[in-house]
Motif scaffolding. Sequence first.
Motif, PDB file in Angstrom:
ATOM      1  N   UNK A   5     -45.311  20.055  44.479  1.00 11.34           N
ATOM      2  CA  UNK A   5     -44.565  19.552  43.317  1.00 11.34           C
ATOM      3  C   UNK A   5     -45.524  19.164  42.190  1.00 11.34           C
ATOM      4  N   UNK A   6     -46.622  18.501  42.552  1.00  5.40           N
ATOM      5  CA  UNK A   6     -47.596  18.082  41.524  1.00  5.40           C
ATOM      6  C   UNK A   6     -48.198  19.291  40.811  1.00  5.40           C
ATOM      7  N   UNK A   7     -48.618  20.283  41.594  1.00  2.21           N
ATOM      8  CA  UNK A   7     -49.257  21.443  40.978  1.00  2.21           C
ATOM      9  C   UNK A   7     -48.263  22.290  40.202  1.00  2.21           C
ATOM     10  N   UNK A   8     -47.014  22.372  40.683  1.00  4.24           N
ATOM     11  CA  UNK A   8     -45.994  23.174  39.978  1.00  4.24           C
ATOM     12  C   UNK A   8     -45.755  22.658  38.574  1.00  4.24           C
ATOM     13  N   UNK A   9     -45.913  21.339  38.398  1.00  2.00           N
ATOM     14  CA  UNK A   9     -45.614  20.744  37.094  1.00  2.00           C
ATOM     15  C   UNK A   9     -46.706  21.012  36.063  1.00  2.00           C
ATOM     16  N   UNK A  10     -47.874  21.466  36.503  1.00  2.00           N
ATOM     17  CA  UNK A  10     -49.010  21.624  35.584  1.00  2.00           C
ATOM     18  C   UNK A  10     -48.688  22.562  34.417  1.00  2.00           C
ATOM     19  N   UNK A  11     -49.356  22.354  33.288  1.00  2.00           N
ATOM     20  CA  UNK A  11     -49.062  23.179  32.098  1.00  2.00           C
ATOM     21  C   UNK A  11     -49.167  24.677  32.344  1.00  2.00           C
ATOM     22  N   UNK A  12     -50.135  25.112  33.154  1.00  2.00           N
ATOM     23  CA  UNK A  12     -50.248  26.546  33.394  1.00  2.00           C
ATOM     24  C   UNK A  12     -49.401  27.023  34.572  1.00  2.00           C
ATOM     25  N   UNK A  13     -48.594  26.119  35.118  1.00  2.00           N
ATOM     26  CA  UNK A  13     -47.627  26.549  36.133  1.00  2.00           C
ATOM     27  C   UNK A  13     -46.247  26.458  35.468  1.00  2.00           C
ATOM     28  N   UNK A  14     -45.398  25.501  35.867  1.00  2.00           N
ATOM     29  CA  UNK A  14     -44.063  25.448  35.261  1.00  2.00           C
ATOM     30  C   UNK A  14     -44.029  24.614  33.982  1.00  2.00           C
ATOM     31  N   UNK A  15     -45.101  23.877  33.743  1.00  2.00           N
ATOM     32  CA  UNK A  15     -45.225  23.116  32.495  1.00  2.00           C
ATOM     33  C   UNK A  15     -44.015  22.223  32.259  1.00  2.00           C
ATOM     34  N   UNK A  16     -43.750  21.324  33.214  1.00  2.00           N
ATOM     35  CA  UNK A  16     -42.561  20.473  33.103  1.00  2.00           C
ATOM     36  C   UNK A  16     -42.954  19.059  32.699  1.00  2.00           C
ATOM     37  N   UNK A  17     -42.056  18.414  31.957  1.00  2.00           N
ATOM     38  CA  UNK A  17     -42.339  17.058  31.497  1.00  2.00           C
ATOM     39  C   UNK A  17     -41.044  16.265  31.383  1.00  2.00           C
ATOM     40  N   UNK A  18     -41.184  15.010  31.027  1.00  2.00           N
ATOM     41  CA  UNK A  18     -40.037  14.127  30.813  1.00  2.00           C
ATOM     42  C   UNK A  18     -39.222  14.507  29.588  1.00  2.00           C
ATOM     43  N   UNK A  19     -39.633  15.552  28.865  1.00  2.00           N
ATOM     44  CA  UNK A  19     -38.847  16.020  27.713  1.00  2.00           C
ATOM     45  C   UNK A  19     -38.028  17.259  28.069  1.00  2.00           C
ATOM     46  N   UNK A  20     -38.133  17.696  29.324  1.00  2.00           N
ATOM     47  CA  UNK A  20     -37.431  18.927  29.707  1.00  2.00           C
ATOM     48  C   UNK A  20     -36.057  18.656  30.308  1.00  2.00           C
ATOM     49  N   UNK A  21     -35.220  19.680  30.194  1.00  2.00           N
ATOM     50  CA  UNK A  21     -33.929  19.701  30.893  1.00  2.00           C
ATOM     51  C   UNK A  21     -33.981  20.937  31.789  1.00  2.00           C
ATOM     52  N   UNK A  22     -33.986  20.695  33.093  1.00  2.00           N
ATOM     53  CA  UNK A  22     -34.274  21.753  34.064  1.00  2.00           C
ATOM     54  C   UNK A  22     -33.008  22.187  34.793  1.00  2.00           C
ATOM     55  N   UNK A  23     -32.719  23.474  34.748  1.00  2.00           N
ATOM     56  CA  UNK A  23     -31.571  23.988  35.503  1.00  2.00           C
ATOM     57  C   UNK A  23     -32.068  24.998  36.545  1.00  2.00           C
ATOM     58  N   UNK A  24     -32.147  24.562  37.819  1.00  2.00           N
ATOM     59  CA  UNK A  24     -32.560  25.513  38.851  1.00  2.00           C
ATOM     60  C   UNK A  24     -31.379  26.410  39.206  1.00  2.00           C
ATOM     61  N   UNK A  25     -31.484  27.699  38.854  1.00  2.00           N
ATOM     62  CA  UNK A  25     -30.439  28.634  39.304  1.00  2.00           C
ATOM     63  C   UNK A  25     -30.757  29.024  40.739  1.00  2.00           C
ATOM     64  N   UNK A  26     -32.040  29.122  41.028  1.00  2.00           N
ATOM     65  CA  UNK A  26     -32.440  29.436  42.397  1.00  2.00           C
ATOM     66  C   UNK A  26     -31.852  28.362  43.316  1.00  2.00           C
ATOM     67  N   UNK A  27     -31.151  28.789  44.366  1.00  2.00           N
ATOM     68  CA  UNK A  27     -30.429  27.819  45.194  1.00  2.00           C
ATOM     69  C   UNK A  27     -31.350  26.863  45.969  1.00  2.00           C
TER      70      UNK A  27
END
Length: 541
Positions: free
Chosen positions: A206-228
């Motif tokens: 989870x930590x590495x996935x959030x990195x900028x060169x991975x999923x680049x996620x932050x507290x400003x994102x709205x995330x919709x996982x379509x993948x079940x």
Amino acid sequence: MQGKMMNQPLIVSSILEHAERYHGDTEIVSQTVEGPIHRYTYAEAHKRSKQAANALLKLGADTGSRIATLAWNNFRHFELYYAISGIGAITHTVNPRLFPEQVSWIVNDAEDQILCFDTSFSTLIESIAPQCPSVKYWIAMTNRDHMPDIRVPNLVCYEDLIASESEEFTWPRLDENSASSLCYTSGTTGNPKGVLYSHRSTLLHALSSALPDAMNLSGRDVVLPVVPMFHVNAWGLPYTAPLVGAKLVFPGDGMDGESLYQLFESEGVTFSAGVPTVWLGVLQHLRNSGSKLSTVERMIVGGAACPPALMQSFRDEYGITIQHAWGMTELSPLGTVNTPKSKHLGLDDEERFKLDIKQGRPPFGIDLKIVDDNGNELPRDGQTSGDLLVRGYWVIDQYYNKDDSPLVDGWFPTGDVANQDKDGYLQITDRSKDVIKSGGEWISSIELENIAMSHAAVSEAAALGLSHDKWDERPLLVVVRKAGQDVSREEILAHYQGKVAKFCIPEDVIFVDEIPHTATGKVSKVTLRKQLSDYRWPAPK
Ligand code: ADP
């Protein structure tokens, strides 16, 4: 000498604790199976998760108990992820799209003690319950008003179960190497195999996935996982989103283009992730309705090769970046994500596109190598293909319930064939079992499919190697035409001219109404081969 720093275990419950304390008012929005949209916050999700934890313990769940879920992406499933793993039990996500016999086989292999299900799967539950003796309680993830009318022993209503429980619960300080969740591979060859993730591997992923060169996620994102959430833990997003405090939007069973479009717009989604077929559906909806996505910035496409034509359409017609990613159940699943380095920013459009269609490079925590048949590492020249091996913090060591090790000298053989360039960008050319071997040469089925799908009249394509008297195997291309479009075998074959070597051009093209897909939405070549068992090559002219 030991370091003198706190030894806090890397455990899953710490993610939701953090989300409540620092992102308590951030929303989780769900399309429910009952119909309405449900919304609440990380703070409320944490409280209900603690109520569920208290309830599961009273039902006899214990450290190491396997507790199954058979459910869509929604808030109750999210609460259960944390409640189950948080008490030291194992969240076993089961794919409801499998055949009933496969579902009961998996439940029995895992020896699940409790099974929690969305009411849309009530009929499936009624049919498998007699075959699943280990399951002591069947929890319907709904309220009293929507309880299914099925005959199953010890049927429990989730909302009733947690209603009377305390919102107080102290998550145990578990060993970070203990198991937190279990997911089975789809078992295209033989029976499915269980991959047992640990708290530590899940947290590091989870930590590495959030990195900028991975999923680049932050507290400003709205995330919709379509993948079940039953497909490799929705690629870890139910962990990564609360870890960074992103708003989460769960689509329930609404994975068609129109339903997704509505949610993207109404909830201001900035980031989403899913397999290519999902995005083909969204693209079709956008084109048919003339709509635009006003907030989506980027999407991760993985699980199968993303057709370059799809990437191009989203970029050129809608200004949205599709990031190609590669992974597998055995990798939790993240292996690589495609993001450019600064030296790539000046590339012209054509060169940049050549880079973007690759599967990407690994984040810290994953190491890759490509080897020949004798296990010798091949050059990273972006050309030479071989077997892809992986090692890392969130890579499998051993399958659940199996004694033998799948590793070769400490590396996990992925079964994929790939090349890697000097910057580490990976390009998957095939599953090793799908490579087409023609006259001693290897032909990439993915390359043939990508070319077919760049034809304006082609909706989907699959390339198979079928046995051939002279050449050992030759490629057969199976094509689904776009609605209302006509294209001939000869036109498709002409489309290959100048794009691949002559021997790579498919031997024949056949048209079908539909290509079969697996339970995780990928082209099922096994089923396709069975369907084509009577196919014969055209007589030579
Ligand atoms: P399975 O479908 O075997 O159950 P996974 O869902 O774990 O398991 O799929 C893993 C496989 O999917 C990979 O080994 C690879 O063959 C394929 N795959 C995943 N992402 C990509 C991608 N971006 N491009 C090509 N193939 C991919």
